[in-house]
Write an enzyme that holds these catalytic residues in place. Structure first.
Site, mmCIF file in Angstrom:
data_model
loop_
_atom_site.group_PDB
_atom_site.id
_atom_site.type_symbol
_atom_site.label_atom_id
_atom_site.label_comp_id
_atom_site.label_asym_id
_atom_site.label_seq_id
_atom_site.Cartn_x
_atom_site.Cartn_y
_atom_site.Cartn_z
ATOM 1 N N SER A 135 28.478 -29.926 -82.690
ATOM 2 C CA SER A 135 29.015 -28.771 -81.956
ATOM 3 C C SER A 135 28.686 -27.525 -82.769
ATOM 4 O O SER A 135 28.407 -27.623 -83.983
ATOM 5 C CB SER A 135 30.533 -28.928 -81.834
ATOM 6 O OG SER A 135 31.160 -27.714 -81.524
ATOM 7 N N TYR A 173 39.208 -31.169 -84.312
ATOM 8 C CA TYR A 173 37.896 -31.198 -83.646
ATOM 9 C C TYR A 173 36.826 -30.614 -84.565
ATOM 10 O O TYR A 173 35.755 -31.200 -84.745
ATOM 11 C CB TYR A 173 37.987 -30.416 -82.330
ATOM 12 C CG TYR A 173 36.728 -30.465 -81.484
ATOM 13 C CD1 TYR A 173 36.405 -31.600 -80.741
ATOM 14 C CD2 TYR A 173 35.875 -29.374 -81.412
ATOM 15 C CE1 TYR A 173 35.259 -31.642 -79.958
ATOM 16 C CE2 TYR A 173 34.719 -29.405 -80.629
ATOM 17 C CZ TYR A 173 34.425 -30.544 -79.901
ATOM 18 O OH TYR A 173 33.283 -30.586 -79.122
HETATM 19 P P1 NAP Z 1 32.983 -35.023 -71.134
HETATM 20 O O1 NAP Z 1 32.490 -34.420 -69.872
HETATM 21 O O2 NAP Z 1 34.453 -35.219 -71.316
HETATM 22 O O3 NAP Z 1 32.224 -36.410 -71.364
HETATM 23 C C1 NAP Z 1 32.534 -37.239 -72.453
HETATM 24 C C2 NAP Z 1 32.370 -38.682 -72.038
HETATM 25 O O4 NAP Z 1 32.740 -39.503 -73.167
HETATM 26 C C3 NAP Z 1 33.283 -39.065 -70.871
HETATM 27 O O5 NAP Z 1 32.613 -39.908 -69.959
HETATM 28 C C4 NAP Z 1 34.408 -39.789 -71.579
HETATM 29 O O6 NAP Z 1 35.098 -40.707 -70.764
HETATM 30 C C5 NAP Z 1 33.651 -40.501 -72.684
HETATM 31 N N1 NAP Z 1 34.564 -40.973 -73.707
HETATM 32 C C6 NAP Z 1 35.668 -40.364 -74.214
HETATM 33 N N2 NAP Z 1 36.280 -41.165 -75.070
HETATM 34 C C7 NAP Z 1 35.571 -42.320 -75.122
HETATM 35 C C8 NAP Z 1 35.709 -43.534 -75.834
HETATM 36 N N3 NAP Z 1 36.737 -43.761 -76.661
HETATM 37 N N4 NAP Z 1 34.778 -44.499 -75.635
HETATM 38 C C9 NAP Z 1 33.758 -44.319 -74.785
HETATM 39 N N5 NAP Z 1 33.571 -43.194 -74.079
HETATM 40 C C10 NAP Z 1 34.468 -42.196 -74.244
HETATM 41 O O7 NAP Z 1 32.529 -34.158 -72.395
HETATM 42 P P2 NAP Z 1 31.212 -33.268 -72.693
HETATM 43 O O8 NAP Z 1 31.611 -31.851 -72.632
HETATM 44 O O9 NAP Z 1 30.046 -33.753 -71.912
HETATM 45 O O10 NAP Z 1 31.038 -33.616 -74.233
HETATM 46 C C11 NAP Z 1 30.103 -34.579 -74.709
HETATM 47 C C12 NAP Z 1 29.955 -34.385 -76.207
HETATM 48 O O11 NAP Z 1 29.490 -33.055 -76.463
HETATM 49 C C13 NAP Z 1 31.282 -34.525 -76.974
HETATM 50 O O12 NAP Z 1 31.032 -35.178 -78.209
HETATM 51 C C14 NAP Z 1 31.700 -33.087 -77.222
HETATM 52 O O13 NAP Z 1 32.506 -32.935 -78.349
HETATM 53 C C15 NAP Z 1 30.330 -32.430 -77.402
HETATM 54 N N6 NAP Z 1 30.332 -30.976 -77.186
HETATM 55 C C16 NAP Z 1 30.737 -30.462 -75.990
HETATM 56 C C17 NAP Z 1 30.730 -29.075 -75.823
HETATM 57 C C18 NAP Z 1 31.165 -28.431 -74.535
HETATM 58 O O14 NAP Z 1 31.362 -27.196 -74.526
HETATM 59 N N7 NAP Z 1 31.313 -29.146 -73.443
HETATM 60 C C19 NAP Z 1 30.315 -28.249 -76.864
HETATM 61 C C20 NAP Z 1 29.909 -28.824 -78.065
HETATM 62 C C21 NAP Z 1 29.918 -30.198 -78.210
HETATM 63 P P3 NAP Z 1 36.469 -40.226 -70.045
HETATM 64 O O15 NAP Z 1 36.057 -39.196 -69.037
HETATM 65 O O16 NAP Z 1 36.995 -41.493 -69.476
HETATM 66 O O17 NAP Z 1 37.324 -39.644 -71.134
#
Ligand code: NAP
Length: 242
Positions: free
Chosen positions: A125, A138
């Site tokens: 991130s 986080y």
């Molecule tokens: P998201 O839409 O919530 O997708 C995350 C996925 O991971 C969901 O399908 C979730 O399932 C799954 N997950 C959560 N806990 C899990 C577990 N214990 N085992 C297996 N799968 C699990 O999030 P995103 O925004 O795409 O984020 C993806 C990654 O990018 C994360 O690591 C996040 O920290 C990083 N990131 C995001 C942003 C942002 O602004 N969006 C910025 C920087 C970094 P559920 O839906 O069932 O929980």
């Protein structure tokens, strides 16, 4: 030509889903390890914080295929200061965000070492590079992932295995919407207004889209990125340049 194989964690939603789709477009066989079912790619039900379960699933894939890429993407967001973070909160964030990546990387390495190739991408991130308020656990977990990319790159460079961390800024995904919904609930702020303010904070004037991150991740897993390892790749619309 043999089919290339990629494993993505958290590929059922947001950035992970866009990554699964990008690799499918390039005709990879894509395994998606997630808790939430998905019809995109080969879905494997998996709690990424359970190291034994992750190991069993990846070991079974590795018995049948050479694994070309691992994208360790699954993660959760958690907003709180250090004072408002309980030990249980800290453990939960670390178990998913950090231990999840540890288990997945450890499980693919024997296969990648045997084939003397492989690319590992960790989803960190912008918070691996800068602090943000109200984001103690986080922030800490994402800094740990940046460190994991560097140490893995150094320890496995001799096997031609590359490891890099991708550091996205604010990307419009379900996780983003959940985070601002929670903020609005506690602060009483209006969601549309908070969203406008988020956009205004980005030098480029908008949030990122999952597909933009997926393109960078895909590039890092191709031969075109063959000299890139141990790096932190920022993709944030200029946020951390300020
Ligand atoms: P998201 O839409 O919530 O997708 C995350 C996925 O991971 C969901 O399908 C979730 O399932 C799954 N997950 C959560 N806990 C899990 C577990 N214990 N085992 C297996 N799968 C699990 O999030 P995103 O925004 O795409 O984020 C993806 C990654 O990018 C994360 O690591 C996040 O920290 C990083 N990131 C995001 C942003 C942002 O602004 N969006 C910025 C920087 C970094 P559920 O839906 O069932 O929980």
């Amino acid at each position: 030509m043999t089919e290339k194989v990629c494993i993505v964690t958290g590929g059922s939603s947001g950035i992970g889903l866009a990554i699964v789709q990008r690799f499918l477009e390039a005709n990879y066989l894509v395994y998606n390890l997630d808790m939430s079912p998905s019809s995109v790619g080969e879905f494997k039900a998996c709690d990424i914080s359970n190291v034994d379960q992750v190991n069993d699933i990846i070991k079974a894939i590795a018995q049948e295929h050479t694994i070309d890429a691992l994208v360790s993407n699954a993660g959760i967001h958690f907003s709180a200061t250090i004072e408002d973070t309980t030990e249980q909160d800290l453990e939960k964030v670390f178990n998913i965000n950090v231990k999840g990546a540890y288990g997945a990387i450890k499980a693919v390495l024997p296969n990648m070492k045997a084939s003397k190739q492989g690319s590992i991408v960790l989803m960190a991130s912008d918070q691996a590079l800068v602090g943000k308020r109200n984001s103690f656990a986080y922030n800490l977990s994402k800094s740990a992932l940046a460190s994991m990319a560097k140490t893995t790159a150094l320890d496995y460079a001799a096997y031609n295995i590359r490891a890099n961390a991708v550091c996205p800024g604010t990307i419009e995904t379900p996780l983003y919407h959940k985070a601002i919904d929670n903020y609005c609930l506690t602060s009483g702020a209006e969601k549309a207004q908070v969203h406008l303010e988020e956009e205004a904070q980005q030098p480029i004037g908008r949030l990122g889209q999952p597909e933009e991150v997926a393109e960078l991740v895909f590039f890092l897993c191709t031969y075109k990125a063959s000299f890139i390892t141990g790096s932190l790749q920022v993709i944030d619309g200029g946020y951390t340049a300020q």
